[in-house]
Write a protein that holds these residues in place. Structure first.
Motif, PDB file in Angstrom:
ATOM      1  N   ALA A  50      -5.901   9.850  50.837  1.00 35.34           N
ATOM      2  CA  ALA A  50      -5.979   8.836  49.778  1.00 35.34           C
ATOM      3  C   ALA A  50      -6.931   7.762  50.297  1.00 35.34           C
ATOM      4  O   ALA A  50      -6.685   7.164  51.351  1.00 35.34           O
ATOM      5  N   VAL A  51      -8.026   7.562  49.574  1.00 35.23           N
ATOM      6  CA  VAL A  51      -9.061   6.616  50.014  1.00 35.23           C
ATOM      7  C   VAL A  51      -8.883   5.300  49.264  1.00 35.23           C
ATOM      8  O   VAL A  51      -8.891   5.273  48.031  1.00 35.23           O
ATOM      9  N   LEU A  52      -8.701   4.239  50.030  1.00 32.24           N
ATOM     10  CA  LEU A  52      -8.485   2.914  49.444  1.00 32.24           C
ATOM     11  C   LEU A  52      -9.660   2.025  49.812  1.00 32.24           C
ATOM     12  O   LEU A  52     -10.025   1.929  50.986  1.00 32.24           O
ATOM     13  N   GLN A  53     -10.247   1.402  48.829  1.00 30.22           N
ATOM     14  CA  GLN A  53     -11.379   0.510  49.121  1.00 30.22           C
ATOM     15  C   GLN A  53     -11.390  -0.586  48.072  1.00 30.22           C
ATOM     16  O   GLN A  53     -10.930  -0.387  46.941  1.00 30.22           O
ATOM     17  N   GLY A  54     -11.905  -1.720  48.455  1.00 28.82           N
ATOM     18  CA  GLY A  54     -11.972  -2.832  47.508  1.00 28.82           C
ATOM     19  C   GLY A  54     -10.591  -3.156  46.958  1.00 28.82           C
ATOM     20  O   GLY A  54      -9.613  -3.251  47.696  1.00 28.82           O
ATOM     21  N   GLU A  55     -10.512  -3.266  45.637  1.00 27.28           N
ATOM     22  CA  GLU A  55      -9.259  -3.680  45.004  1.00 27.28           C
ATOM     23  C   GLU A  55      -8.137  -2.653  45.189  1.00 27.28           C
ATOM     24  O   GLU A  55      -6.960  -3.016  45.200  1.00 27.28           O
ATOM     25  N   SER A  56      -8.498  -1.381  45.317  1.00 31.65           N
ATOM     26  CA  SER A  56      -7.430  -0.364  45.409  1.00 31.65           C
ATOM     27  C   SER A  56      -6.640  -0.493  46.711  1.00 31.65           C
ATOM     28  O   SER A  56      -5.536   0.053  46.833  1.00 31.65           O
ATOM     29  N   ARG A  57      -7.159  -1.263  47.680  1.00 35.66           N
ATOM     30  CA  ARG A  57      -6.384  -1.501  48.904  1.00 35.66           C
ATOM     31  C   ARG A  57      -5.076  -2.226  48.574  1.00 35.66           C
ATOM     32  O   ARG A  57      -4.107  -2.160  49.329  1.00 35.66           O
ATOM     33  N   ARG A  58      -5.084  -2.916  47.427  1.00 34.78           N
ATOM     34  CA  ARG A  58      -3.874  -3.666  47.046  1.00 34.78           C
ATOM     35  C   ARG A  58      -2.703  -2.742  46.726  1.00 34.78           C
ATOM     36  O   ARG A  58      -1.552  -3.141  46.809  1.00 34.78           O
ATOM     37  N   ILE A  59      -3.012  -1.505  46.358  1.00 31.78           N
ATOM     38  CA  ILE A  59      -1.931  -0.532  46.104  1.00 31.78           C
ATOM     39  C   ILE A  59      -1.103  -0.393  47.378  1.00 31.78           C
ATOM     40  O   ILE A  59       0.131  -0.424  47.361  1.00 31.78           O
ATOM     41  N   LEU A  60      -1.814  -0.255  48.516  1.00 28.51           N
ATOM     42  CA  LEU A  60      -1.112  -0.124  49.799  1.00 28.51           C
ATOM     43  C   LEU A  60      -0.430  -1.438  50.181  1.00 28.51           C
ATOM     44  O   LEU A  60       0.732  -1.445  50.604  1.00 28.51           O
ATOM     45  N   GLY A  61      -1.142  -2.556  50.019  1.00 34.45           N
ATOM     46  CA  GLY A  61      -0.568  -3.857  50.382  1.00 34.45           C
ATOM     47  C   GLY A  61       0.698  -4.150  49.599  1.00 34.45           C
ATOM     48  O   GLY A  61       1.706  -4.595  50.163  1.00 34.45           O
ATOM     49  N   ASP A  62       0.655  -3.889  48.294  1.00 33.19           N
ATOM     50  CA  ASP A  62       1.839  -4.138  47.459  1.00 33.19           C
ATOM     51  C   ASP A  62       2.987  -3.221  47.883  1.00 33.19           C
ATOM     52  O   ASP A  62       4.148  -3.644  47.933  1.00 33.19           O
ATOM     53  N   ALA A  63       2.652  -1.969  48.194  1.00 33.28           N
ATOM     54  CA  ALA A  63       3.701  -1.025  48.612  1.00 33.28           C
ATOM     55  C   ALA A  63       4.293  -1.472  49.953  1.00 33.28           C
ATOM     56  O   ALA A  63       5.515  -1.387  50.161  1.00 33.28           O
ATOM     57  N   MET A  64       3.443  -1.982  50.860  1.00 36.11           N
ATOM     58  CA  MET A  64       3.956  -2.446  52.162  1.00 36.11           C
ATOM     59  C   MET A  64       4.875  -3.658  51.963  1.00 36.11           C
ATOM     60  O   MET A  64       5.902  -3.792  52.647  1.00 36.11           O
ATOM     61  N   ALA A  65       4.530  -4.513  51.032  1.00 36.75           N
ATOM     62  CA  ALA A  65       5.398  -5.662  50.731  1.00 36.75           C
ATOM     63  C   ALA A  65       6.730  -5.173  50.157  1.00 36.75           C
ATOM     64  O   ALA A  65       7.794  -5.688  50.504  1.00 36.75           O
ATOM     65  N   GLU A  66       6.660  -4.156  49.319  1.00 35.12           N
ATOM     66  CA  GLU A  66       7.888  -3.598  48.741  1.00 35.12           C
ATOM     67  C   GLU A  66       8.783  -2.995  49.830  1.00 35.12           C
ATOM     68  O   GLU A  66      10.008  -3.138  49.797  1.00 35.12           O
ATOM     69  N   VAL A  67       8.146  -2.340  50.798  1.00 31.30           N
ATOM     70  CA  VAL A  67       8.902  -1.759  51.923  1.00 31.30           C
ATOM     71  C   VAL A  67       9.606  -2.878  52.688  1.00 31.30           C
ATOM     72  O   VAL A  67      10.798  -2.783  53.016  1.00 31.30           O
ATOM     73  N   ALA A  68       8.865  -3.961  52.964  1.00 32.69           N
ATOM     74  CA  ALA A  68       9.454  -5.088  53.709  1.00 32.69           C
ATOM     75  C   ALA A  68      10.628  -5.678  52.937  1.00 32.69           C
ATOM     76  O   ALA A  68      11.669  -5.994  53.516  1.00 32.69           O
ATOM     77  N   ARG A  69      10.485  -5.771  51.620  1.00 33.19           N
ATOM     78  CA  ARG A  69      11.568  -6.345  50.808  1.00 33.19           C
ATOM     79  C   ARG A  69      12.774  -5.408  50.768  1.00 33.19           C
ATOM     80  O   ARG A  69      13.921  -5.843  50.798  1.00 33.19           O
ATOM     81  N   ALA A  70      12.499  -4.096  50.712  1.00 34.45           N
ATOM     82  CA  ALA A  70      13.598  -3.124  50.684  1.00 34.45           C
ATOM     83  C   ALA A  70      14.387  -3.170  51.993  1.00 34.45           C
ATOM     84  O   ALA A  70      15.606  -2.989  52.012  1.00 34.45           O
ATOM     85  N   ARG A  71      13.685  -3.414  53.113  1.00 33.51           N
ATOM     86  CA  ARG A  71      14.349  -3.460  54.424  1.00 33.51           C
ATOM     87  C   ARG A  71      15.145  -4.743  54.610  1.00 33.51           C
ATOM     88  O   ARG A  71      16.161  -4.758  55.292  1.00 33.51           O
ATOM     89  N   LEU A 150       0.772   5.937  46.862  1.00 26.70           N
ATOM     90  CA  LEU A 150      -0.535   6.528  47.177  1.00 26.70           C
ATOM     91  C   LEU A 150      -0.719   7.912  46.550  1.00 26.70           C
ATOM     92  O   LEU A 150      -1.764   8.539  46.725  1.00 26.70           O
ATOM     93  N   GLY A 151       0.332   8.386  45.872  1.00 22.99           N
ATOM     94  CA  GLY A 151       0.209   9.674  45.177  1.00 22.99           C
ATOM     95  C   GLY A 151       0.514  10.872  46.036  1.00 22.99           C
ATOM     96  O   GLY A 151       0.224  12.008  45.651  1.00 22.99           O
TER      97      GLY A 151
END
Ligand SMILES: Cc1cc2nc3c(=O)[nH]c(=O)nc-3n(C[C@H](O)[C@H](O)[C@H](O)COP(=O)(O)O)c2cc1C
Length: 185
Positions: A50-71, A150-151
């Protein structure tokens, strides 16, 4: 093995900071093809990218924030923003997963090994094109939240987030120590 390949392997080190310019689309395709040329028992092509660049990097950032909140549901906005910013530390991130599945002849560990070899191919190829890399994992790599965002399939294993860009700093090259881990039989 060509001398330059050996030199690239022995002199490789991770970037400590990655900035623009990043590999362009054609260069990224070359890097993914390099990964897909790793030794692959049974030719199962077990890699998924899964290639993330520019704005699509936010998909990963948002998911990482969700992981932190879930923990830790009580975490504050600052921590969540920190997680989101992690995905912006490089102009491009390639998430690499192993789609290892039960197979009558090829154990899953071999399928995972092929993907790990592919990541190193990608890293070395990036160096050859003049780009720096960092191979990272962390809790995000093992989270179904991130896989979904990330699909990737739930059964896939994320082996690395390869951060890519121009190296603004490099780690010192480590000495390749083989004493103590080698028996000459
Ligand atoms: C599977 C895997 C996961 C890794 N995850 C991380 C990570 O999350 N954070 C990190 O700082 N280094 C991580 N590393 C190690 C770095 O990528 C790097 O290789 C290591 O710090 C040694 O530095 P060098 O590549 O310059 O020799 C990981 C390496 C591997 C193989």
């Amino acid at each position: 093995m060509a001398t330059e390949v050996l030199e690239a392997i022995l002199n490789r080190s991770s970037a400590t900071r990655l900035v623009e310019p990043a590999p362009d689309r054609a260069q990224l395709e070359t890097l993914l093809r390099a990964a897909a040329r790793a030794p692959d028992h049974g030719r199962l092509a077990p890699w998924r990218f899964a290639v993330l660049q520019g704005e699509s990097r936010r998909i990963l950032g948002d998911a990482m924030a969700e992981v932190a909140r879930a923990r830790a549901p009580e975490v504050g906005a600052e921590v969540l923003d920190g997680e989101r910013r992690k995905a912006l530390r490089a102009p491009v991130i390639v998430a690499v997963a192993a789609a290892a599945r039960p197979h009558p002849k090829i154990p899953e560990v071999e399928q995972v090994a092929a993907v790990a070899a592919g990541i190193e191919n990608l890293i070395l190829a990036a160096g050859q094109l003049g780009f720096g890399t960092m191979w990272k994992t962390g809790a995000a790599a093992y989270s179904p939240i991130v896989k979904r965002a990330l699909g990737f399939d739930e059964a896939d294993q994320i082996l690395g987030f390869v951060y890519l860009g121009t190296a603004a700093g490099l780690a010192p090259v480590r000495n390749a120590e083989i004493d103590g881990v080698t028996r000459w039989l």
